[in-house]
Design a protein around this motif. Structure first.
Motif: not given
Length: 318
Positions: A41, A44, A49-52, A61
């Protein structure tokens, strides 16, 4: 702020697998996955990173997360990461770990050289001072777990399985007998690990306090760090790590228990102990492990040594 979807899914997964593993293994999975969730998190939030959302996590990621982890952990921890994360990602229907291996292979990113900074001398001094001053049992337990790392090179999982009689701290050759190399149920050579620091007074305090505790709680466990609630057996790694976190908070330092063991190897080499002896004391299967992860000689010491040799040769040459 975006909800931590990774943590939400991790909690669902942990609820589903509850009861399928031993209590200590399940607690370790809980601790690890929630730690992963927190770090991912943060990555993110920083745009790394692109997403959690674990369902949308990509091989890229996962690669970026690996780069982050490589700053603080070694090879054995990596294997555990792969195992735990792979099970979790498969649960949410994402085969990202397998995709990562196909794309990137099993090699670590090139920026990782295998060496992680050991516990600093400043932190070591703080732990020793706290151990000599505290009157709290849980704090002293944590200090001793850390001291066993930097003073005797004991692995965290070995600390958990030590018997009270295994620490022979009196006399001019103090040592720790490691009867469970690499932890419970693991293969390895039992060894006597020399205690390198003058910490006999700390162990004196610890054993006096331990005796009072086991008597008060009617504990029958032979463990060096006995479980007070269940009376017998050994504490979990979560308990040992919890004690470490208490100490880390009190001294204002952030570190992992393994950093203390790393400090033992580094300090022994810095003091001129032959690498073969350091390798044996640490329970390494091969001297190559010691060379790869611990022979991180300090630049000043290397330069001083080289100049001393050169100077010596110049003096004897005509």
């Amino acid at each position: 702020m975006t909800k931590n979807q990774f943590l939400t899914e991790a909690n669902k997964y942990l609820e589903r697998i509850d009861g399928n593993f031993s209590e200590s293994t399940y607690k370790e999975k809980c601790r690890k996955l929630r730690m992963y969730a927190s770090k991912i998190y943060d990555l993110y939030s920083e745009g790394i990173v692109s997403t959690c959302n674990p369902r949308k996590f990509t091989p890229e990621d996962f690669y970026q997360y690996q780069l982050f982890r490589m700053k603080t952990v070694g090879g054995a921890t990596f294997k555990k990461d792969y195992s735990i994360l792979n099970g979790f990602f498969e649960f949410v229907g994402n085969n990202v770990v397998k995709q990562y291996k196909v794309i990137y292979g099993n090699k670590r990113p090139a920026s990782f050289d295998g060496r992680i900074e050991p516990l600093s001398d400043k932190a070591i001094d703080k732990v020793i001072r706290l151990a000599r001053e505290t009157e709290k049992w849980d704090v002293l337990e944590g200090c001793v777990a850390i001291i066993l790392g930097f003073a005797a090179g004991i692995r965290p999982q070995e600390v958990r399985m030590l018997h009270a009689e295994d620490v022979q701290y009196l006399g001019d050759r103090p040592y720790v007998f490691v009867r469970h190399p690499k932890g419970e149920g693991q293969w390895g050579r039992q060894r006597k690990a020399p205690i390198s620091d003058d910490v006999a007074d700390i162990f004196d305090r610890f054993y006096r306090m331990r005796e009072a505790r086991v008597t008060q709680w009617k504990v029958t466990s032979p463990a060096l760090i006995p479980p007070l609630m269940k009376k017998s057996g050994f504490v979990t790694m979560e308990t040992v790590n919890k004690r470490k976190r208490t100490v880390a908070t009190l001294i204002g330092e952030e570190f992992e228990l393994k950093d203390a063991r790393r400090a033992y190897g580094q300090r022994m080499l810095d003091r001129g102990v032959p690498i073969e002896a350091v390798s044996y004391a640490m329970g390494h299967d091969s001297i190559k492990t010691t060379q790869k992860y611990y022979a991180n000689y300090r630049e000043k010491d290397v330069l001083d040594n080289i100049y001393d040799v050169i100077k010596g040769r110049q003096e004897v040459m005509p």
